[in-house]
Design a protein around this motif. Structure first.
Motif, PDB file in Angstrom:
ATOM      1  N   PHE A 120       2.620   1.703   3.561  1.00 51.96           N
ATOM      2  CA  PHE A 120       3.601   2.880   3.826  1.00 51.96           C
ATOM      3  C   PHE A 120       2.624   3.927   4.392  1.00 51.96           C
ATOM      4  N   TYR A 121       2.854   4.550   5.507  1.00 55.56           N
ATOM      5  CA  TYR A 121       2.020   5.566   5.991  1.00 55.56           C
ATOM      6  C   TYR A 121       2.898   6.839   6.733  1.00 55.56           C
ATOM      7  N   ASN A 122       2.251   8.071   6.367  1.00 53.67           N
ATOM      8  CA  ASN A 122       3.125   9.239   6.729  1.00 53.67           C
ATOM      9  C   ASN A 122       2.463   9.613   7.860  1.00 53.67           C
ATOM     10  N   GLU A 123       2.968  10.886   8.474  1.00 50.05           N
ATOM     11  CA  GLU A 123       2.138  11.444   9.645  1.00 50.05           C
ATOM     12  C   GLU A 123       0.643  11.572   9.652  1.00 50.05           C
ATOM     13  N   ALA A 124       0.072  12.189   8.414  1.00 47.49           N
ATOM     14  CA  ALA A 124      -1.195  12.480   8.215  1.00 47.49           C
ATOM     15  C   ALA A 124      -1.980  11.144   8.115  1.00 47.49           C
ATOM     16  N   GLU A 125      -1.331  10.143   7.725  1.00 53.36           N
ATOM     17  CA  GLU A 125      -2.188   8.499   7.494  1.00 53.36           C
ATOM     18  C   GLU A 125      -2.423   7.890   8.842  1.00 53.36           C
ATOM     19  N   ALA A 126      -1.421   8.440   9.871  1.00 52.95           N
ATOM     20  CA  ALA A 126      -1.394   7.676  10.913  1.00 52.95           C
ATOM     21  C   ALA A 126      -3.122   7.383  11.486  1.00 52.95           C
ATOM     22  N   TYR A 127      -3.675   8.596  11.412  1.00 49.06           N
ATOM     23  CA  TYR A 127      -5.020   8.518  11.833  1.00 49.06           C
ATOM     24  C   TYR A 127      -5.558   7.407  11.178  1.00 49.06           C
ATOM     25  N   TYR A 128      -5.728   6.993   9.842  1.00 45.09           N
ATOM     26  CA  TYR A 128      -6.467   5.876   9.279  1.00 45.09           C
ATOM     27  C   TYR A 128      -5.920   4.690   9.650  1.00 45.09           C
ATOM     28  N   VAL A 129      -4.559   4.446   9.892  1.00 44.14           N
ATOM     29  CA  VAL A 129      -3.960   3.125  10.368  1.00 44.14           C
ATOM     30  C   VAL A 129      -4.577   2.916  11.738  1.00 44.14           C
ATOM     31  N   LYS A 130      -4.630   3.907  12.440  1.00 45.75           N
ATOM     32  CA  LYS A 130      -5.370   3.525  13.802  1.00 45.75           C
ATOM     33  C   LYS A 130      -6.775   3.104  13.600  1.00 45.75           C
ATOM     34  N   LYS A 131      -7.624   3.531  12.798  1.00 41.19           N
ATOM     35  CA  LYS A 131      -8.776   3.266  12.322  1.00 41.19           C
ATOM     36  C   LYS A 131      -8.991   1.794  11.795  1.00 41.19           C
ATOM     37  N   ILE A 132      -7.986   1.371  10.788  1.00 44.74           N
ATOM     38  CA  ILE A 132      -7.805   0.248  10.351  1.00 44.74           C
ATOM     39  C   ILE A 132      -7.478  -0.992  11.540  1.00 44.74           C
ATOM     40  N   GLU A 133      -6.615  -0.510  12.304  1.00 49.82           N
ATOM     41  CA  GLU A 133      -6.231  -1.608  13.314  1.00 49.82           C
ATOM     42  C   GLU A 133      -7.412  -1.759  14.272  1.00 49.82           C
ATOM     43  N   ARG A 134      -8.286  -0.771  14.450  1.00 48.27           N
ATOM     44  CA  ARG A 134      -9.724  -0.795  15.342  1.00 48.27           C
ATOM     45  C   ARG A 134     -10.551  -1.793  14.341  1.00 48.27           C
ATOM     46  N   LEU A 135     -10.695  -1.549  13.085  1.00 51.93           N
ATOM     47  CA  LEU A 135     -11.507  -2.396  12.191  1.00 51.93           C
ATOM     48  C   LEU A 135     -11.133  -3.967  12.196  1.00 51.93           C
ATOM     49  N   ILE A 136      -9.989  -4.122  12.045  1.00 51.75           N
ATOM     50  CA  ILE A 136      -9.558  -5.598  11.965  1.00 51.75           C
ATOM     51  C   ILE A 136      -9.002  -6.086  13.321  1.00 51.75           C
ATOM     52  N   ARG A 137      -9.138  -5.456  14.429  1.00 56.84           N
ATOM     53  CA  ARG A 137      -9.064  -6.002  15.646  1.00 56.84           C
ATOM     54  C   ARG A 137      -7.554  -6.529  15.787  1.00 56.84           C
ATOM     55  N   GLN A 138      -6.570  -5.780  15.171  1.00 57.41           N
ATOM     56  CA  GLN A 138      -5.185  -6.340  15.304  1.00 57.41           C
ATOM     57  C   GLN A 138      -4.494  -4.970  15.060  1.00 57.41           C
ATOM     58  N   GLU A 139      -3.100  -5.209  15.849  1.00 53.01           N
ATOM     59  CA  GLU A 139      -2.135  -3.997  15.877  1.00 53.01           C
ATOM     60  C   GLU A 139      -1.235  -4.725  14.551  1.00 53.01           C
TER      61      GLU A 139
ATOM     62  N   ASN B  99       0.791  -1.314  -0.013  1.00 57.19           N
ATOM     63  CA  ASN B  99      -0.211  -0.170   0.045  1.00 57.19           C
ATOM     64  C   ASN B  99       0.906   1.163   0.142  1.00 57.19           C
ATOM     65  N   PHE B 100       1.088   1.802  -1.220  1.00 59.87           N
ATOM     66  CA  PHE B 100       1.797   3.040  -1.435  1.00 59.87           C
ATOM     67  C   PHE B 100       1.334   4.113  -0.415  1.00 59.87           C
ATOM     68  N   ASP B 101       0.094   4.281  -0.262  1.00 57.98           N
ATOM     69  CA  ASP B 101      -0.636   4.976   0.597  1.00 57.98           C
ATOM     70  C   ASP B 101      -1.810   4.260   1.341  1.00 57.98           C
ATOM     71  N   VAL B 102      -2.344   4.911   2.529  1.00 52.89           N
ATOM     72  CA  VAL B 102      -3.248   4.217   3.318  1.00 52.89           C
ATOM     73  C   VAL B 102      -4.677   4.530   2.936  1.00 52.89           C
ATOM     74  N   PRO B 103      -5.396   3.445   2.353  1.00 49.60           N
ATOM     75  CA  PRO B 103      -6.766   3.898   1.930  1.00 49.60           C
ATOM     76  C   PRO B 103      -7.543   4.665   2.957  1.00 49.60           C
ATOM     77  N   ILE B 104      -8.285   5.712   2.564  1.00 49.42           N
ATOM     78  CA  ILE B 104      -9.095   6.508   3.236  1.00 49.42           C
ATOM     79  C   ILE B 104     -10.260   5.735   3.430  1.00 49.42           C
ATOM     80  N   VAL B 105     -10.843   4.951   2.745  1.00 48.25           N
ATOM     81  CA  VAL B 105     -12.162   4.305   2.912  1.00 48.25           C
ATOM     82  C   VAL B 105     -11.367   2.866   3.758  1.00 48.25           C
ATOM     83  N   ILE B 106     -11.512   2.727   4.904  1.00 45.46           N
ATOM     84  CA  ILE B 106     -10.565   1.920   5.589  1.00 45.46           C
ATOM     85  C   ILE B 106     -10.888   0.517   5.167  1.00 45.46           C
TER      86      ILE B 106
END
Ligand code: AMP
Length: 441
Positions: A349-368, A320-327
């Motif tokens: 790959f995620y940058n500072e602004a994409e960290a927000y969506y990474v958190k959401k993804i982790e919540r969605l898939i219930r995995q860190e 993932n060159f960038d983090v999908p916004i639709v998680i």
């Protein structure tokens, strides 16, 4: 058998609008909720954003209201935030495009003049945040006697934001005979309570978040400060020809996909890389996918839309060159690898602004998802001014989304931010002149 929108009792205007929107089949919440709503029942939908819950109630409401009538709203949709209210309005516009239904959206944070004028012109569907609705109701701008539908969207968020009093006040001023719908991502005690006050013998429909990714997929994250460094890292990873045999690189937009494609075909030769996105003709897309399936090319660059339903087995890696916004797209993306007993690797790959969506993804898939260090040999570039600004703006937007009261510190902050970054830069230098971007979580 595949479900179809044609199975519901929608008229042509709505079916055509659905087809224009590119929706091919109803999502699970739509499959479960549309018929009971069309049948006039109260409904409680437990579903998160991203499941298609908006269309699940917007479509049957449009179907029942059919066309513009009188001056007063016949449907009221309550939203906790201005952002959601605007998204709901967009959905309504999308599906009501072949009707003459009038939608007005009301939210705070700006003067009420334009909203009052819009109400005075006549309205069928009202989308509103609770506070502004009450203000304008008390000013006499809203007449509630014609309301047939009341929808409470993101009820859990309404409760979290302390709207319970306002909701009760609204329930007092709307007619009793109406159809009520409540949607919530989670079911807290407070949501249960408001649902009890609000719904009569509701049908309860629930959809679980997307299935969790298969265990056969190993997932990693790299925190990468900017696009140039993302390209350097991708180039570095591609050096591993033994393991990365068949790779899909996902990008958010056509522009990013095209740029990456240009870079990769320069480095690895035109015969090794293809790109697919919505602007490529159908034939070109099919040819690219076939060449990739047959193993004739190693790297396929794709956008989310182009990759829907792509069935290619033996994809060794997804990057993932960038983090999908639709998680939810994250689960779709990484599901391209690790198929049918094969193991796969999904790298994001995620940058500072994409960290927000990474958190959401982790919540969605219930995995860190574990974070890997950027390898020493990857050159970490400085972030150009424009990119830094874009990220700061994005982060501001995220904060506002989380808290509508947040005024946006972007303008005040940017000067001090720039300074702070400059100060920390030298610390990241390594001996070979490569700056390293360490693990940060
Ligand atoms: P929502 O959960 O309502 O916020 O919807 C999430 C996203 O899914 C939105 O971008 C919708 O446009 C999209 N969407 C909703 N229903 C469908 C469908 N049946 N097919 C494809 N996309 C959909």
């Amino acid at each position: 058998m595949r479900a179809s929108f044609e199975d519901f009792k929608f008229n042509r205007q709505i079916l055509n609008a659905i087809a224009d929107a590119g929706y091919e089949e109803p999502t699970p919440i739509q499959q479960k909720a549309i018929s009971p709503i069309l049948a006039g029942q109260d409904l409680m939908g437990v579903a998160q954003t991203g499941t298609g819950k908006t269309a699940a109630y917007v479509l049957p409401i449009i179907m029942q209201l059919k066309y513009a009538q009188g001056n007063d709203a016949r449907a009221l949709i309550l939203s906790p935030t201005r952002e959601l209210a605007m998204q709901i309005e967009e959905n309504i516009k999308l599906f009501a495009k072949y009707t003459d239904l009038r939608t007005v959206v009301l939210y705070g944070g700006l003067g009420p003049k334009t909203q009052k004028e819009a109400l005075a012109r006549g309205v069928d569907i009202l989308v509103a945040t609770p506070g502004r609705f009450l203000d304008l109701y008390l000013d006499g701008d809203i007449v509630t006697k014609s309301l047939k539908f009341l929808v409470m969207d993101e009820a859990d968020k309404m409760m979290d934001m302390g709207f319970v009093g306002k909701i009760h006040r609204i329930l007092e001023v709307v007619p009793r005979r109406r159809q009520n719908l409540l949607f919530s991502a989670t079911m807290s005690e407070l949501v249960h309570k408001i649902a009890g006050d609000f719904l009569k013998f509701p049908v309860v429909v629930e959809v679980m978040p997307q299935a969790t990714p298969a265990n056969s997929i190993s997932q990693f994250l790299y925190r990468v400060p900017n696009n140039k460094t993302k390209i350097n890292l991708l180039h570095y990873l591609l050096g591993n020809t033994e393991q990365i045999t068949r790779l899909i690189v996902f990008c958010k937009t056509k522009v990013v996909a095209d740029n990456l494609f240009k870079f990769l075909s320069r480095k690895y030769g035109e015969d090794n890389v293809r790109v697919i996105h919505a602007n490529k003709g159908q034939n070109t897309r099919i040819n690219s996918i076939n060449a990739f399936k047959e193993g004739n090319i190693r790297v396929l660059v794709a956008t989310d839309v182009a990759a829907r339903g792509l069935d290619v087995s033996e994809v060794s890696h997804v990057i993932n060159f960038d983090v999908p916004i639709v998680i939810e797209d994250y689960v779709h993306r990484i599901g391209r690898t690790g198929r049918a007993q094969h193991t796969g690797v999904a790298i994001t790959f995620y940058n500072e602004a994409e960290a927000y969506y990474v958190k959401k993804i982790e919540r969605l898939i219930r995995q860190e998802i574990p974070v890997s260090e950027i390898p020493e040999d990857v050159v970490v570039e400085a972030t150009p001014y424009e990119e830094r600004q874009a990220m700061a703006r994005e982060i501001d937007m995220q904060k506002r989304k989380e808290n509508p009261e947040y005024k946006g510190a972007f303008h005040e902050k940017k000067a001090s931010n720039t300074k702070a970054k400059e100060k920390t830069k030298p610390k990241k230098n390594t001996t070979k002149g490569n700056r390293k971007f360490g693990r940060k979580k």
